[in-house]
Every structure is written in structure tokens, then in C-alpha cells.
Design an enzyme around this catalytic site. Structure first.
Site, PDB file in Angstrom:
ATOM      1  N   ASN A  11       0.855  -1.187   0.000  1.00  0.00           N
ATOM      2  CA  ASN A  11       0.000   0.000   0.000  1.00  0.00           C
ATOM      3  C   ASN A  11       0.892   1.238   0.000  1.00  0.00           C
ATOM      4  O   ASN A  11       1.480   1.572   1.019  1.00  0.00           O
ATOM      5  CB  ASN A  11      -0.897  -0.027   1.243  1.00  0.00           C
ATOM      6  CG  ASN A  11      -1.706   1.253   1.389  1.00  0.00           C
ATOM      7  OD1 ASN A  11      -1.943   1.954   0.413  1.00  0.00           O
ATOM      8  ND2 ASN A  11      -2.127   1.554   2.603  1.00  0.00           N
ATOM      9  N   TRP A  12       0.941   1.890  -1.152  1.00  0.00           N
ATOM     10  CA  TRP A  12       1.830   3.063  -1.261  1.00  0.00           C
ATOM     11  C   TRP A  12       1.276   4.285  -0.550  1.00  0.00           C
ATOM     12  O   TRP A  12       1.998   5.265  -0.370  1.00  0.00           O
ATOM     13  CB  TRP A  12       2.031   3.426  -2.736  1.00  0.00           C
ATOM     14  CG  TRP A  12       2.881   2.486  -3.523  1.00  0.00           C
ATOM     15  CD1 TRP A  12       3.457   1.316  -3.097  1.00  0.00           C
ATOM     16  CD2 TRP A  12       3.265   2.647  -4.898  1.00  0.00           C
ATOM     17  NE1 TRP A  12       4.167   0.734  -4.118  1.00  0.00           N
ATOM     18  CE2 TRP A  12       4.060   1.530  -5.238  1.00  0.00           C
ATOM     19  CE3 TRP A  12       3.003   3.601  -5.866  1.00  0.00           C
ATOM     20  CZ2 TRP A  12       4.604   1.367  -6.515  1.00  0.00           C
ATOM     21  CZ3 TRP A  12       3.536   3.438  -7.132  1.00  0.00           C
ATOM     22  CH2 TRP A  12       4.333   2.337  -7.451  1.00  0.00           C
ATOM     23  N   LYS A  13       0.000   4.276  -0.217  1.00  0.00           N
ATOM     24  CA  LYS A  13      -0.642   5.486   0.336  1.00  0.00           C
ATOM     25  C   LYS A  13      -0.433   6.649  -0.641  1.00  0.00           C
ATOM     26  O   LYS A  13      -0.434   6.430  -1.846  1.00  0.00           O
ATOM     27  CB  LYS A  13      -0.109   5.798   1.732  1.00  0.00           C
ATOM     28  CG  LYS A  13      -0.002   4.554   2.610  1.00  0.00           C
ATOM     29  CD  LYS A  13       0.233   4.845   4.052  1.00  0.00           C
ATOM     30  CE  LYS A  13       0.487   3.545   4.790  1.00  0.00           C
ATOM     31  NZ  LYS A  13       0.144   3.597   6.176  1.00  0.00           N
ATOM     32  N   HIS A  97      -9.394   1.199   4.650  1.00  0.00           N
ATOM     33  CA  HIS A  97      -8.122   1.370   5.371  1.00  0.00           C
ATOM     34  C   HIS A  97      -8.360   2.297   6.567  1.00  0.00           C
ATOM     35  O   HIS A  97      -9.151   3.245   6.486  1.00  0.00           O
ATOM     36  CB  HIS A  97      -7.068   1.961   4.440  1.00  0.00           C
ATOM     37  CG  HIS A  97      -5.696   1.905   5.018  1.00  0.00           C
ATOM     38  ND1 HIS A  97      -5.250   2.827   5.939  1.00  0.00           N
ATOM     39  CD2 HIS A  97      -4.680   1.024   4.848  1.00  0.00           C
ATOM     40  CE1 HIS A  97      -4.020   2.511   6.293  1.00  0.00           C
ATOM     41  NE2 HIS A  97      -3.647   1.422   5.641  1.00  0.00           N
ATOM     42  N   GLU A  99      -6.755   4.649   7.744  1.00  0.00           N
ATOM     43  CA  GLU A  99      -6.528   6.082   7.475  1.00  0.00           C
ATOM     44  C   GLU A  99      -7.757   6.702   6.824  1.00  0.00           C
ATOM     45  O   GLU A  99      -8.105   7.846   7.097  1.00  0.00           O
ATOM     46  CB  GLU A  99      -5.271   6.263   6.605  1.00  0.00           C
ATOM     47  CG  GLU A  99      -4.010   5.991   7.411  1.00  0.00           C
ATOM     48  CD  GLU A  99      -2.821   5.527   6.592  1.00  0.00           C
ATOM     49  OE1 GLU A  99      -2.850   5.615   5.346  1.00  0.00           O
ATOM     50  OE2 GLU A  99      -1.856   5.040   7.211  1.00  0.00           O
ATOM     51  N   GLU A 169      -5.596  -5.321  10.349  1.00  0.00           N
ATOM     52  CA  GLU A 169      -4.589  -4.296  10.579  1.00  0.00           C
ATOM     53  C   GLU A 169      -4.849  -3.619  11.914  1.00  0.00           C
ATOM     54  O   GLU A 169      -5.658  -2.664  11.988  1.00  0.00           O
ATOM     55  CB  GLU A 169      -4.636  -3.253   9.459  1.00  0.00           C
ATOM     56  CG  GLU A 169      -4.318  -3.820   8.090  1.00  0.00           C
ATOM     57  CD  GLU A 169      -3.622  -2.782   7.214  1.00  0.00           C
ATOM     58  OE1 GLU A 169      -2.524  -3.090   6.739  1.00  0.00           O
ATOM     59  OE2 GLU A 169      -4.139  -1.675   7.058  1.00  0.00           O
ATOM     60  N   GLY A 175       2.273   1.901  10.656  1.00  0.00           N
ATOM     61  CA  GLY A 175       3.195   3.021  10.518  1.00  0.00           C
ATOM     62  C   GLY A 175       3.909   3.382  11.802  1.00  0.00           C
ATOM     63  O   GLY A 175       4.530   4.437  11.892  1.00  0.00           O
ATOM     64  N   SER A 214       3.284  -2.603  10.165  1.00  0.00           N
ATOM     65  CA  SER A 214       4.739  -2.612  10.365  1.00  0.00           C
ATOM     66  C   SER A 214       5.400  -3.923   9.938  1.00  0.00           C
ATOM     67  O   SER A 214       6.343  -4.385  10.583  1.00  0.00           O
ATOM     68  CB  SER A 214       5.085  -2.254  11.811  1.00  0.00           C
ATOM     69  OG  SER A 214       4.644  -0.930  12.104  1.00  0.00           O
ATOM     70  N   GLY A 235       2.711  -1.332   4.233  1.00  0.00           N
ATOM     71  CA  GLY A 235       2.747   0.094   3.933  1.00  0.00           C
ATOM     72  C   GLY A 235       4.168   0.559   3.676  1.00  0.00           C
ATOM     73  O   GLY A 235       4.717   0.372   2.587  1.00  0.00           O
ATOM     74  N   GLY A 236       4.796   1.138   4.695  1.00  0.00           N
ATOM     75  CA  GLY A 236       6.114   1.775   4.544  1.00  0.00           C
ATOM     76  C   GLY A 236       7.153   0.926   3.826  1.00  0.00           C
ATOM     77  O   GLY A 236       7.860   1.416   2.932  1.00  0.00           O
TER      78      GLY A 236
HETATM   79  C1  PEP Z   1      -0.768  -0.006   5.844  1.00  0.00           C
HETATM   80  O1  PEP Z   1      -0.680   1.115   5.382  1.00  0.00           O
HETATM   81  O2  PEP Z   1      -1.735  -0.719   5.559  1.00  0.00           O
HETATM   82  C2  PEP Z   1       0.298  -0.495   6.722  1.00  0.00           C
HETATM   83  C3  PEP Z   1       0.170  -1.673   7.261  1.00  0.00           C
HETATM   84  O3  PEP Z   1       1.367   0.369   6.933  1.00  0.00           O
HETATM   85  P1  PEP Z   1       2.785  -0.024   7.639  1.00  0.00           P
HETATM   86  O4  PEP Z   1       3.239  -1.318   7.004  1.00  0.00           O
HETATM   87  O5  PEP Z   1       3.676   1.117   7.297  1.00  0.00           O
HETATM   88  O6  PEP Z   1       2.522  -0.176   9.084  1.00  0.00           O
END
Ligand code: PEP
Length: 253
Positions: A11-13, A97, A99, A169, A175, A214, A235-236
């Protein structure tokens, strides 16, 4: 026991212009081309979709959007619909998501329409669910998951449930660098599977449930080996093609 193909989705956001996305995909494709037995997806901003679909065509990498509007068309300024995404040959879409729920007021009522809208357009939905830190501390994790699964999937027929991918999640792990302990992830994902089983035993055997929060190259192998975890939403660590490819490889290790 049903064989569920693992899925690792990045997930690039709101990161990467089209030029940056092109550079990324040229770095990712050679790294994952020979990895078999795992589905790979990148979930990219709307503006990158066409270029990524074209660049990934014929490869093992699928391209997902990060949201859609539940209606096919209408006076909804700034929104994008499922048929619009499908016409671009987009494979799927991330829905719900945390966010979007927290920052943009995405409601369970909207998600109850968005998930069927995605399925009707032939898009694979990844529905995100999970508890806040306060809910976990209050012993409310199961209540929250039960409520989200019940409300967000209420309009999906039992025989279509397995076409939805669910991503567990925990919001406190997104994040933050705080990954759920393997027992916590397994327990929550198994609970979600049991909720699906309450509607259809067949769907529970087939539905894929990812862990997200994470996930990094260093912890992916342990998380992805958990019996009920069928992949990861990343994500990251998905923003760099080398680290994302390491996580993809961990899914089949
Ligand atoms: C996400 O954005 O769905 C996510 C899990 O982010 P991260 O891996 O950065 O925690």
C-alpha cells in the site's frame, strides 16, 4: 484443508508521482519475476494506475487502487467509481483502510456498499479491519472485529465471501514500527476466520486473511508462517522495491 495462495500487497498510500512509480516498477519486476506461489499487488494512487497497469501487464504484479465510490457514476466531485477502475484493467482495490476511516470519515455503511460495488465490477476488494490501541487495552478487539465484519460484509452473499480478501490491521501497529506479536496476529486472524465460518464454512476455508501493521523484511517470515495468515498488507516497507521484494519472497519461504 483448502489451499489459499498467499497475497502480498504493498500500500503506497499518497506516495510516488507517475515518474517515481515507473522507476519503482522497473526495480520490482526483475526481483519478483521468478518468485512463484504468491500473488503480488501494489496499491497505488489514482494518478499512477494507468502507467502501472501498462508497465506491469504480462508480469506477476497486479495493480490495485486505494479507494472507490460505491455508485457507478453521479454528482460526486472528486470521487472515482468501480467501473472506471475496471475499464483501466485495475485488478482490485483496498477498502476501509484505517486512514480512510479515521481521516476521511469512511463509514461501515459506505463500506457495506463499496465491497459489493467492487465485486460487481470484477475488482478484488481488500477490506481492512482492526482495533485501536484503546480498544485492545479495553479488551474490545473481538467486539470491534465482529462489528466491522458484520456491517462491512452485510451485502456480500455467502458464496461471494471468499472473493473478498480481509486484512487484519491493528491500528496501533500501522506506521508505528510496533508490530503485533505473532500470537496476537494469529489469534485475531483466526477469530476473523471464525466469524466468516459463522456465515459459510466453505468461505472460511477459502477466504484469504492478511496481516498488516509494520511488516518489514526482518519480521515478515515469522508473521507469514502463521497458520491463518495468508499474506501481508505492507505500507512503509513497500515503498522500496528491494524491501518489498524481500517480503514477497518471505511469503513462499
Ligand atoms: C498499511 O498502510 O496498511 C500499513 C500496514 O502500513 P505499515 O506497514 O507502514 O505499518
Amino acid at each position: 484443508m483448502a489451499q489459499r495462495a498467499p497475497l502480498v500487497a504493498g500500500n503506497w498510500k499518497m506516495y510516488k508521482t507517475e515518474a517515481q512509480a515507473e522507476e519503482y516498477i522497473q526495480g520490482l519486476l526483475p526481483r519478483v519475476s521468478s518468485v512463484s506461489g504468491v500473488e503480488v499487488a501494489i496499491c497505488v494512487p489514482f494518478t499512477d494506475l494507468r502507467a502501472m497497469v501498462d508497465s506491469a501487464r504480462g508480469s506477476r504484479v497486479e495493480v490495485y487502487a486505494q479507494n472507490l465510490h460505491q455508485e457507478a457514476d453521479g454528482a460526486f466531485t472528486g470521487e472515482v467509481s468501480a467501473p472506471m477502475l475496471a475499464e483501466l484493467d485495475v485488478h482490485g482495490v483496498v477498502l476501509g483502510h484505517s486512514e480512510r476511516r479515521e481521516l476521511f470519515g469512511e463509514s461501515d455503511r459506505a463500506l457495506a456498499q463499496k465491497v459489493p460495488a467492487a465485486l460487481a465490477a470484477g475488482l478484488k476488494p481488500i477490506l481492512c479491519v482492526g482495533e485501536t490501541e484503546a480498544e485492545r487495552d479495553a479488551g474490545d478487539t473481538e467486539r470491534k472485529l465482529r462489528q466491522q465484519i458484520a456491517e462491512d460484509l452485510v451485502e456480500v452473499a455467502d458464496d461471494e465471501l471468499a472473493d473478498v480478501v480481509i486484512a487484519y490491521e491493528p491500528i496501533w501497529a500501522i506506521g508505528t514500527g510496533r508490530v503485533a506479536m505473532p500470537e496476537q496476529a494469529q489469534e485475531a486472524v483466526a477469530f476473523i476466520r471464525a466469524l466468516i465460518e459463522g456465515r459459510s464454512a466453505e468461505a472460511a476455508r477459502r477466504v484469504r486473511i492478511l496481516y498488516g501493521g509494520s511488516v518489514k523484511p526482518g519480521n515478515a517470515r515469522e508473521l507469514l508462517a502463521l497458520p491463518d495468515v495468508d499474506g501481508a498488507l505492507v505500507g512503509g516497507a513497500s515503498l522500496d522495491p528491494a524491501s518489498f521484494a524481500e517480503i514477497v519472497t518471505a511469503a513462499v519461504a
